[in-house]
Motif scaffolding. Sequence first.
Motif, PDB file in Angstrom:
ATOM      1  N   ILE A 186     -10.788  -0.834 -14.216  1.00 38.03           N
ATOM      2  CA  ILE A 186      -9.503  -1.186 -13.619  1.00 38.03           C
ATOM      3  C   ILE A 186      -8.858  -2.268 -14.475  1.00 38.03           C
ATOM      4  CG2 ILE A 186      -8.461  -2.266 -11.583  1.00 38.03           C
ATOM      5  CD1 ILE A 186     -10.915  -0.943 -10.020  1.00 38.03           C
ATOM      6  N   ALA A 193      -7.086  -4.506  -6.535  1.00 45.38           N
ATOM      7  CA  ALA A 193      -7.843  -3.263  -6.370  1.00 45.38           C
ATOM      8  C   ALA A 193      -8.622  -3.290  -5.051  1.00 45.38           C
ATOM      9  CB  ALA A 193      -8.791  -3.076  -7.548  1.00 45.38           C
ATOM     10  N   ARG A 197      -8.700  -0.528  -2.069  1.00 48.33           N
ATOM     11  CA  ARG A 197      -9.947   0.186  -1.831  1.00 48.33           C
ATOM     12  C   ARG A 197     -10.404   0.054  -0.373  1.00 48.33           C
ATOM     13  NH1 ARG A 197     -13.609   3.922  -4.286  1.00 48.33           N
ATOM     14  NH2 ARG A 197     -14.364   4.421  -2.200  1.00 48.33           N
ATOM     15  N   ARG A 198     -10.274  -1.158   0.190  1.00 44.65           N
ATOM     16  CA  ARG A 198     -10.738  -1.340   1.568  1.00 44.65           C
ATOM     17  C   ARG A 198      -9.850  -0.599   2.568  1.00 44.65           C
ATOM     18  NH1 ARG A 198      -9.572  -7.397   0.591  1.00 44.65           N
ATOM     19  NH2 ARG A 198      -7.505  -7.751   1.453  1.00 44.65           N
ATOM     20  N   GLY A 200      -9.111   2.435   1.908  1.00 42.81           N
ATOM     21  CA  GLY A 200      -9.524   3.819   1.709  1.00 42.81           C
ATOM     22  C   GLY A 200      -8.877   4.543   0.549  1.00 42.81           C
TER      23      GLY A 200
ATOM     24  N   THR B   5     -14.677   0.610  -9.568  1.00 42.50           N
ATOM     25  CA  THR B   5     -14.424   1.266  -8.283  1.00 42.50           C
ATOM     26  C   THR B   5     -13.461   0.498  -7.388  1.00 42.50           C
ATOM     27  OG1 THR B   5     -16.265   0.081  -7.289  1.00 42.50           O
ATOM     28  CG2 THR B   5     -16.751   2.237  -8.258  1.00 42.50           C
ATOM     29  N   GLY B   6     -13.365  -0.809  -7.580  1.00 41.81           N
ATOM     30  CA  GLY B   6     -12.492  -1.608  -6.725  1.00 41.81           C
ATOM     31  C   GLY B   6     -13.171  -2.163  -5.486  1.00 41.81           C
ATOM     32  N   TYR B   7     -14.471  -1.865  -5.302  1.00 45.46           N
ATOM     33  CA  TYR B   7     -15.159  -2.486  -4.167  1.00 45.46           C
ATOM     34  C   TYR B   7     -16.416  -3.217  -4.619  1.00 45.46           C
ATOM     35  CZ  TYR B   7     -18.261   1.611  -4.148  1.00 45.46           C
ATOM     36  OH  TYR B   7     -19.132   2.594  -4.496  1.00 45.46           O
ATOM     37  N   GLU B  32     -13.607 -14.006  -1.498  1.00 49.26           N
ATOM     38  CA  GLU B  32     -14.061 -12.875  -2.319  1.00 49.26           C
ATOM     39  C   GLU B  32     -13.247 -12.760  -3.602  1.00 49.26           C
ATOM     40  OE1 GLU B  32     -16.103  -9.359  -0.795  1.00 49.26           O
ATOM     41  OE2 GLU B  32     -14.700  -9.620   0.856  1.00 49.26           O
ATOM     42  N   LEU B 116     -12.769  -1.106   8.972  1.00 52.23           N
ATOM     43  CA  LEU B 116     -13.095  -0.431   7.710  1.00 52.23           C
ATOM     44  C   LEU B 116     -13.988  -1.328   6.859  1.00 52.23           C
ATOM     45  CD1 LEU B 116      -9.488   0.767   6.778  1.00 52.23           C
ATOM     46  CD2 LEU B 116     -11.265   2.150   7.842  1.00 52.23           C
ATOM     47  N   ASN B 117     -14.822  -0.701   6.043  1.00 52.21           N
ATOM     48  CA  ASN B 117     -15.629  -1.494   5.100  1.00 52.21           C
ATOM     49  C   ASN B 117     -14.904  -1.627   3.758  1.00 52.21           C
ATOM     50  OD1 ASN B 117     -16.005   0.851   3.644  1.00 52.21           O
ATOM     51  ND2 ASN B 117     -18.157   1.116   4.199  1.00 52.21           N
ATOM     52  N   ARG B 118     -15.584  -2.175   2.762  1.00 55.42           N
ATOM     53  CA  ARG B 118     -14.932  -2.452   1.477  1.00 55.42           C
ATOM     54  C   ARG B 118     -14.524  -1.204   0.704  1.00 55.42           C
ATOM     55  NH1 ARG B 118     -17.690  -6.539   3.011  1.00 55.42           N
ATOM     56  NH2 ARG B 118     -16.777  -8.606   2.751  1.00 55.42           N
ATOM     57  N   LYS B 119     -15.111  -0.064   1.097  1.00 58.35           N
ATOM     58  CA  LYS B 119     -14.714   1.205   0.466  1.00 58.35           C
ATOM     59  C   LYS B 119     -13.651   1.921   1.281  1.00 58.35           C
ATOM     60  CE  LYS B 119     -19.435   2.158  -1.003  1.00 58.35           C
ATOM     61  NZ  LYS B 119     -20.541   3.125  -0.938  1.00 58.35           N
ATOM     62  N   GLY B 120     -13.285   1.341   2.430  1.00 53.68           N
ATOM     63  CA  GLY B 120     -12.324   2.007   3.306  1.00 53.68           C
ATOM     64  C   GLY B 120     -12.967   2.993   4.251  1.00 53.68           C
ATOM     65  N   THR B 157     -11.559  -4.851   6.671  1.00 56.59           N
ATOM     66  CA  THR B 157     -10.195  -4.876   7.195  1.00 56.59           C
ATOM     67  C   THR B 157     -10.058  -3.912   8.370  1.00 56.59           C
ATOM     68  OG1 THR B 157      -7.859  -4.914   6.543  1.00 56.59           O
ATOM     69  CG2 THR B 157      -9.176  -3.107   5.675  1.00 56.59           C
ATOM     70  N   ILE B 158      -8.827  -3.773   8.846  1.00 56.60           N
ATOM     71  CA  ILE B 158      -8.569  -2.888   9.980  1.00 56.60           C
ATOM     72  C   ILE B 158      -7.424  -1.935   9.668  1.00 56.60           C
ATOM     73  CG2 ILE B 158      -9.361  -4.506  11.759  1.00 56.60           C
ATOM     74  CD1 ILE B 158      -6.305  -5.179  12.208  1.00 56.60           C
ATOM     75  N   LYS B 159      -7.390  -0.859  10.415  1.00 56.15           N
ATOM     76  CA  LYS B 159      -6.221   0.020  10.416  1.00 56.15           C
ATOM     77  C   LYS B 159      -5.717   0.048  11.846  1.00 56.15           C
ATOM     78  CE  LYS B 159      -6.068   3.390   6.764  1.00 56.15           C
ATOM     79  NZ  LYS B 159      -6.516   4.679   6.273  1.00 56.15           N
TER      80      LYS B 159
END
Lengths: 362, 165
Positions: A186, A193, A197-198, A200, B5-7, B32, B116-120, B157-159
């Motif tokens: 990246i 990023a 990513r978090r 999704g 990957t971004g996470y 973070e 959601l976790n760090r990968k969404g 995070t949340i949606k």
Amino acid sequence: MKHYDVVVVGAGPAGMACAINATKHGLTVLLVERDDFLGGQLIKQTHMFFGSEKQYAKTRGIDIATILKKELLKQDHVDIMLDTSALAIYDDKVITLLNHHDYIKVKANAIVVATGASEKVLAFPNNDLPGIYGAGAVQTLMNVHGVKPGKSVVMVGAGNIGLIVSYQLLQAGVDVKAVVEASDSIGGYLVHAQKLRRLGVPILTNHSVKEAHGATALEELIIWKLDENFSGIAGTEKRIETDTCCLSVGLKPSSEMLRQAGAEMTYVRSLGGYVPYINQNHETTVNNLFVCGDVSGIEEASSAMVEGFIVGLTLANRFKNVPNFSVLMTDLKTQLKDLRAGETGEHIMKGIKQIMRGDHHA
Amino acid sequence: MLKKTGYQEKEIVKKEFPPLKHLKKGPKAFIECYQKIPCNPCTTSCPHDAITIKGDIINRPKLDLAKCVGCGICVYNCPGLAIMVVGQADNPDYKTFDIPYEFYPLPNKGDRVLGLNRKGEELGMFTVLRVLNNKRQDKTALVRVKVPNEFLYDFATIKVGEDNE
């Protein structure tokens, strides 16, 4: 013909900062802007900026534009011409301008070119289908005009612009299906990023667009994996249904006017394209022709702004004596050095070294 | 891997996370910020001098857990939205997370939102305990979410408005 101490071309962060500093110290300034508003790309930036307080860190880009605008309009000796394109620069420092149908000649003691940059494109079959945009256009649609560019989007490029615009697309309620990045990592800041990513959004490094399909507009995008030579690997194709694709594959300096004015130029990859040779004060090989901001190398808006302040101060001290010049200049140079620390900054510093006069003429 | 990957990997999150013994004393920030960035609003905004950047602005911020009171001011001042505050919930099986949130509509207190976790990836439906969005926060809301202990190192995070129940 009107005569100014300084004519600044481009009212983005660099041009505005330059005009502020030059006029604050007593110079007469004309600031020329092609668009009908001040602020350049800042007005599309809804995210908080990095940096320190001196560069308005944690302030959103659009609000930095307002801060600079207020500061500029406070000054007495600055004229602003919006909707005005600078056409050419002549040896006697006459600059020609086009305002609607009026052709205007203006004379200056010094000219500052702060024309910024333009987007690069990516070649792939059907990349001219409606629905395929540059990231800047998508930002303009969303953040200036309040128009959603589409229902879903594939972002090409994981540099800062790609990441930030993807996040803004999510905020606008657009489904960001993926960020596709040709290199193996990246390029933008990782915090940007992480934000995507978090929520999704997959970030696919070593991937690019193979081709686009659609009858009258974009309907699907075929992406594929790239090998270490950036060639697509057959058999790795994936089909993504989407009505929008956003290209964010880099910027190149809009430096044509400098070449026309006779400045010596060179191609520097890490700075984004053709850039002028400059000295420590951002003066080109043409006497009293200066540059600041992305036109002399692609960087962040914060650095562009500090460069603008540096050029404005340099000019003020050249034509009028600025009493505390060295204190002010040392502070600005320190700010710029701080902003260029770290990995990204090192890359940029290497590029800048290549265009520093002295190195070149030695 | 983060750069690809971004996470961030869970093992690294665990290592960087405020130790549980400190959380017992009160809520603490979790920063973070894994990459060197020329950026310092976390330090300049902290009213308790709990966050420092040693030397050049490029260096990563360091949190003094003894000084941090978990006020959350750094959370909405971080341009990278890379800080959250973790605290004890009333129920010992849960923790509270104060996260930065920049999406409309904002959730309301009492809402059930998708975690959601760090990968969404979806972790389940969690309860919103508090939503702060005052002028000083400049459009970055602070949302407090009640998260089961099992997701301590996963929740990111949340949606809002995703009804999975």
